[in-house]
Design an enzyme around this catalytic site. Structure first.
Site, PDB file in Angstrom:
ATOM      1  N   GLU A  31       0.852  -1.193   0.000  1.00  0.00           N
ATOM      2  CA  GLU A  31       0.000   0.000   0.000  1.00  0.00           C
ATOM      3  C   GLU A  31       0.885   1.238   0.000  1.00  0.00           C
ATOM      4  OE1 GLU A  31      -3.686   2.074   2.513  1.00  0.00           O
ATOM      5  OE2 GLU A  31      -2.836   0.165   3.184  1.00  0.00           O
ATOM      6  N   ASN A  76      -6.700   1.591   2.797  1.00  0.00           N
ATOM      7  CA  ASN A  76      -7.412   2.854   2.899  1.00  0.00           C
ATOM      8  C   ASN A  76      -7.002   3.827   1.802  1.00  0.00           C
ATOM      9  OD1 ASN A  76      -8.457   1.698   5.184  1.00  0.00           O
ATOM     10  ND2 ASN A  76      -7.365   2.995   6.631  1.00  0.00           N
ATOM     11  N   ASN A 176     -12.364  -1.274  -0.653  1.00  0.00           N
ATOM     12  CA  ASN A 176     -11.671  -1.626   0.584  1.00  0.00           C
ATOM     13  C   ASN A 176     -12.411  -1.070   1.796  1.00  0.00           C
ATOM     14  OD1 ASN A 176      -9.070  -2.380   2.185  1.00  0.00           O
ATOM     15  ND2 ASN A 176      -9.441  -0.245   2.730  1.00  0.00           N
ATOM     16  N   GLU A 177     -12.782  -1.940   2.720  1.00  0.00           N
ATOM     17  CA  GLU A 177     -13.301  -1.573   4.054  1.00  0.00           C
ATOM     18  C   GLU A 177     -14.347  -0.459   4.003  1.00  0.00           C
ATOM     19  OE1 GLU A 177     -10.122  -0.818   6.827  1.00  0.00           O
ATOM     20  OE2 GLU A 177      -9.476  -2.906   6.828  1.00  0.00           O
ATOM     21  N   TYR A 248      -6.392  -7.978  12.741  1.00  0.00           N
ATOM     22  CA  TYR A 248      -5.075  -7.706  13.310  1.00  0.00           C
ATOM     23  C   TYR A 248      -5.115  -8.021  14.804  1.00  0.00           C
ATOM     24  CZ  TYR A 248      -4.323  -5.075   8.976  1.00  0.00           C
ATOM     25  OH  TYR A 248      -4.205  -4.707   7.660  1.00  0.00           O
ATOM     26  N   GLU A 296      -6.198  -8.994   4.543  1.00  0.00           N
ATOM     27  CA  GLU A 296      -5.389  -8.220   5.493  1.00  0.00           C
ATOM     28  C   GLU A 296      -5.337  -9.004   6.799  1.00  0.00           C
ATOM     29  OE1 GLU A 296      -5.985  -4.039   6.152  1.00  0.00           O
ATOM     30  OE2 GLU A 296      -6.653  -3.685   4.084  1.00  0.00           O
ATOM     31  N   GLN A 353       1.824  -5.611   6.102  1.00  0.00           N
ATOM     32  CA  GLN A 353       2.168  -5.422   4.706  1.00  0.00           C
ATOM     33  C   GLN A 353       3.516  -6.075   4.417  1.00  0.00           C
ATOM     34  OE1 GLN A 353       1.547  -1.463   3.235  1.00  0.00           O
ATOM     35  NE2 GLN A 353      -0.431  -1.314   4.229  1.00  0.00           N
TER      36      GLN A 353
END
Length: 503
Positions: A31, A76, A176-177, A248, A296, A353
């Site tokens: 990213e 993001n 994304n999200e 996470y 992720e 990442q």
């Protein structure tokens, strides 16, 4: 069962399998965030940079890591990104404000540079589309630019930019999200589901075989979790191939026992999403099975991030550069085990990442690159965790955790390479202090000898790899591992990640 000396046991039988491992389970994520791209994978002028500005020392480590699919450009970041800014002559590319990470994006690295990086790394591109501030038209334009052979305005523009051959991107993330209020262009499930369906339908008119990932919840703690998936899939079920999961984990308030059991939550998360997918499939009377894209996942100390001030529109600031301990690496390995244990439905997974930002590889601008502790479990799982996953049902010692209740001290899975017959056992001992005896019965497995027993553990649970000491934590060979009368015997060191291979 809680006895300190009691062994943990399970039996492996090729007749009882979970599923075949999709190589894309060992994907990662690049990213435009912090130093992941700039001074991470891309640093023109660095002594190790090639003619394209890609750091060859980093490329070597990425290949060693065994990364397959690589998701790009966010995250993001993608929800405010104009892909056109990152193509064509670099000197003509605009500088933009990145709202997601409050940084300035130079666009010196864009789509063509990413494809060059993925190709040199031996991976497959996984392209995320901006469905936050953009929509169907922009997605189709990017698809035509990237994948159409030529003869149209956009495909000819790619050719003029120096890429005669199409990029051949087959794997696309539909945003994304977008359930998250922090996301630029945040949407309700109904709004997103309709936009995702419209985008998917249009993209398939160009390429019927495109592989598409719909946005799932940003995490299972979201107040709309499960309801979001159900609403989105009701609108997109027959148009997409996968739905995304993000998670996470970090240690909270010194509760290391719960941290070591983080995979309990990950497995429950996976099973909940599978149940929701299958419920919608049944309701729609569809024979299709939606795959899971866990695109992720990682250990990430988010509380540290929230305590840090936001940069003031800096270029490639140092953000989210967690320095991982051996404890983090053991939890990380356990998360890999959780993904493998659900290989029948988890088709894609992306470690977030790849470089510098919560990453297994670190660099210094103009300086060296080195491996974090988490590098080793990923590299070993990617190398040896191929073939077919076998069922592993553990019996043995347990202990109590504040977050997850009673959990087994052993977390394990196993794979078999059906061409060579090689069996690999991946195992984590969650005990902070005690060695854990392991016994594995081999039923119908023609294993003749132990090829090796690799251990990642350290007497100091806070040990890390740093610029000054990049090999402080490395795997070592386990002792006393034997195979006799159809049973594997091993001793798993306290708080350890173990890879045992049988010929």
């Amino acid at each position: 069962m809680t006895g300190n000396d009691a062994p943990a046991r399970f039996t492996l039988d090729p007749a009882f399998g979970v599923g075949k491992v999709d190589p894309r389970l060992f994907g990662s994520f690049v990213e435009h965030l912090g130093r992941c791209v700039y001074t991470g994978i891309f640093e023109p002028g660095h002594p190790a940079a090639d003619e394209a500005g890609l750091r060859q020392d980093v490329l070597g480590l990425v290949r060693e890591l065994g990364v397959t699919a690589i998701r790009y450009p966010g995250g993001n970041f993608v929800s405010g990104y104009k892909w056109e800014d990152g193509v064509g002559p670099v000197e003509d590319r605009p500088r933009r404000l990145d709202l997601a990470w409050r940084s300035t994006e130079t666009n010196c690295f864009g789509l063509g540079e990413f494809i060059d990086f993925v190709t040199k790394a031996g991976g497959e591109p996984m392209m995320a589309l901006n469905l936050g501030t953009r929509g169907v038209a922009e997605a189709l334009e990017l698809q035509e630019y990237a994948n159409h052979p030529g003869g149209t305005a956009l495909s000819d523009r790619r050719v003029a930019h120096g890429a005669k051959d199409p990029y051949g991107i087959r794997l696309w993330c539909l945003g994304n999200e977008l359930d998250g209020p922090w996301q630029t262009g945040h949407k309700t499930a109904e709004e997103y589901g309709r936009l995702a369906a419209e985008t998917a339908r249009a993209m398939r008119q160009i390429e019927p075989g495109a592989e598409l990932v719909a946005c799932g919840s940003s995490g299972r703690s979201m107040p709309t979790f499960a309801e979001w998936e159900a609403t989105v899939l009701t609108q997109t079920y027959d148009l997409v191939d996968h739905i995304s999961l993000h998670a996470y984990y970090q240690e909270h308030d010194g509760d290391r026992d719960s941290f070591l059991a983080s995979a309990v939550d990950m497995e429950s998360f996976i099973e909940s999403v599978v149940a929701t997918c299958d419920h919608i499939g049944a309701r729609l009377r569809s024979k299709k099975r939606i795959g899971l894209s866990f695109d992720e996942w990682n250990v990430w100390y988010q509380t540290r991030h929230h305590e840090q001030p936001s940069p003031d529109w800096a270029e490639a600031p140092r953000l989210l550069e967690d320095n991982y301990t051996v404890t983090d690496a053991v939890v990380f390995g356990s998360l890999l085990i959780a993904l493998l244990r659900h290989a029948d439905r988890v088709r894609i997974a992306c470690l977030a990442q790849l470089v510098n930002v919560i990453a297994p590889i670190m660099t210094e601008p103009g300086g060296p690159a080195w491996k974090q502790t988490t590098f080793y479990p990923f590299a070993q799982a990617s190398r040896y965790g191929r073939g077919r996953v076998l069922q592993v049902n553990v019996t043995g010692p347990t202990h109590e955790t504040a977050r997850y209740g009673t959990v087994p001290l052993l977390h394990a899975t196993a794979t078999v390479d059906e061409e060579t017959g090689t069996v690999t056992v991946f195992a984590v001992n969650r005990s902070l202090e005690n060695t854990l005896p392991l016994e594995v019965g081999l039923r119908g497995v023609a294993a003749g000898r132990v090829l090796g027993h690799s251990v990642l553990a350290d007497a100091d649970p806070e040990a890390t790899n740093t610029l000054a000491d990049p090999e402080r934590v490395v795997p070592h060979e386990g002792k006393g591992t034997t195979l006799s009368d159809g049973t594997l015997h091993a001793m798993l060191e306290p708080m350890s990640w173990n890879v045992i291979r049988l010929a």
